[in-house]
Design a protein around this motif. Structure first.
Motif: not given
Length: 466
Positions: A66, A69, A76, A97, A322, A343
């Motif tokens: 990710h 994200m 992220s 991804d 993430c 994450g």
């Protein structure tokens, strides 16, 4: 550009053998017995890489990342540029991804947005899965267009009500479309409705520290959701891929389904093999660094996960990379664990961490390569272009030193995040050289690749379907 990799032990999903590998341009031209090219080889190639005492293996494929994200008002912290560079440092030469559909938007506009983020910014090759959070007649039709564009897998959520959550009826509709098109449904399997109630109860009672994230997402609710997803897949005839499986209860459901011949697959991640809920319970707010979903489990689950890797009930090891920084991002949840961005970082260390399983006797060399490279290539329509050292395949090659020692630390990693989930871990084995489509991107000279080298991969359908 012709490169000879000589003297190494070539690894595959079926074993290991001594061989030399000739790279011509972007592809592998030949895999030969040692010494076939002879002493005058320097006159026929541009460079020779000595892999004596090293493994020569296909580049890793991280099928679950990710980059950039959005989550809970934060993003992220790795961009496609920084994240793919870090991946290359760790021997991963392909990522897949997730393009994240917001409710009320189309799948196609979402895919365009993610192409815009990645195009010209990746150091290694990349593909996309599509997150489907808004199931309707339009999005179901758009799934077909996504497949035509090389995006052949669709992730859905039984968690995160109000954000990504889909009802059983919506999941059923998407699974029917997957069955019709031959595509794959990927599932985040946790009972989000029950989890939200448990989390609300915890906060009402004043329990707001990071470990509550794990305590309010018990393994039983991952097992229940996994069982339900498998049942829906059976009713529709859809293939099903369970992402980031963390709990023995969920693994038992997957194993039972596979034993009956159902097209059910699952991945786990290094954090579930090496970290535990004890990390989320670290004093102060340190536990926030380890908040991800599903959460880290009690250490007792780890033996089951390793066994699942040996038996192939767990087919793939990905990272769910993430990364949110501790400062200013994870700290958003100081007063309420529900506000901690979910994450963890890991794309750089997956290959090394799984090699520790080889060192410890948990898995074989062949299984290491299979779970980290060959199976994700087959699962997500990239084989034999990726995932194997063979003539005609892309020259994504890692020279790996199994005897090298390293210590993981935020001070030395290349991920764009201010902490390491594996701070102080001492590992045996290390990536020495990485080729991406024939170009050396990591060597003793450091990172020698470039953002923009990576290309979008239009993927075929899963190769494991009955």
């Amino acid at each position: 550009m012709r490169t000879l990799i000589s003297g190494g032990t070539v690894l595959s999903s079926t074993g290991a053998h001594q061989a030399d590998v000739l790279v011509d341009g972007e592809t592998i031209a030949a895999v030969t017995a040692p010494g076939v090219f002879g002493a005058d080889v320097k006159g026929t190639v541009d460079s020779v890489l000595d892999a004596t005492g090293k493994y020569v293996m296909p580049g890793g494929i991280d099928a679950h990342t990710h980059m950039e994200m959005p989550f809970g008002g934060a993003f992220s912290h790795d961009t496609f540029a920084t994240g793919t560079t870090a991946a290359a440092w760790g021997g991963t030469t392909t990522i897949i991804d997730f393009a994240v559909q917001k409710k009320g938007t189309s799948l196609l506009s979402t895919l365009d947005t993610w192409h815009g983020k990645a195009d010209g910014n990746c150091a290694i090759d990349y593909g996309f899965h599509m997150i489907v959070s808004d199931v309707n007649d339009t999005s179901l039709k758009e799934m077909e267009t996504c497949i035509d564009g090389g995006v052949t897998s669709f992730k859905m959520f039984m968690a995160y009500p109000g954000v990504f959550y889909s009802t059983d009826g919506e999941i059923l509709r998407a699974m029917h479309k997957a069955r019709e098109t031959g595509s794959t449904i990927m599932m985040h399997a946790e009972n989000g409705i029950a989890i939200d109630e448990l989390a609300a109860q915890a906060v009402a009672e004043g329990r707001t520290d990071p470990v509550q994230h794990g305590l309010t997402r018990p393994p039983e609710l991952e097992g229940e959701a996994t069982s339900r997803a498998i049942a829906l897949a059976k009713v529709t005839g859809s293939p099903l891929y369970i992402v980031h499986l963390s709990a023995a209860q969920a693994l038992a459901e997957v194993a039972q389904a596979r034993d009956t011949g159902q097209n059910v697959f699952a991945e786990t991640c290094p954090q579930y093999l090496y970290l535990s809920i004890e990390d989320m319970a670290k004093p102060g707010f340190e536990g926030a660094k380890y908040v991800a979903s599903p959460p880290l489990r009690d250490k007792s689950h780890q033996a089951d996960l390793w066994r699942g890797l040996r038996t192939n009930d767990l087919s793939v090891v990905s990272t769910d990379h993430c990364p949110f920084c501790f400062k200013d991002q994870k700290e958003l949840g100081r007063a309420d664990f529900r506000a901690i961005p979910n994450g963890m970082p890991g794309v750089e260390h997956r290959m090394d961490l799984l090699h520790q399983g080889v060192v410890a006797g948990e898995i074989s060399l062949a299984r290491w390569v299979e779970a980290c490279s060959t199976t994700p290539a087959r699962m997500f329509g990239l084989y034999p272009r990726k995932g194997v050292i063979a003539p005609g395949s892309d020259a994504d090659v890692v020279i790996y030193d199994p005897a090298a020692r390293q210590t993981l630390s935020a001070e030395t990693h290349h991920m764009n995040v201010d902490y390491s989930a594996y701070e102080g871990f001492e590992l045996t084995g290390r990536v020495e050289t990485v080729l991406s489509r024939g170009s050396i991107v990591v060597s003793a000279d450091g990172f020698t690749g470039s953002t923009g080298h990576g290309r979008f991969l239009s993927r075929d359908l899963c190769q494991y379907l009955n």
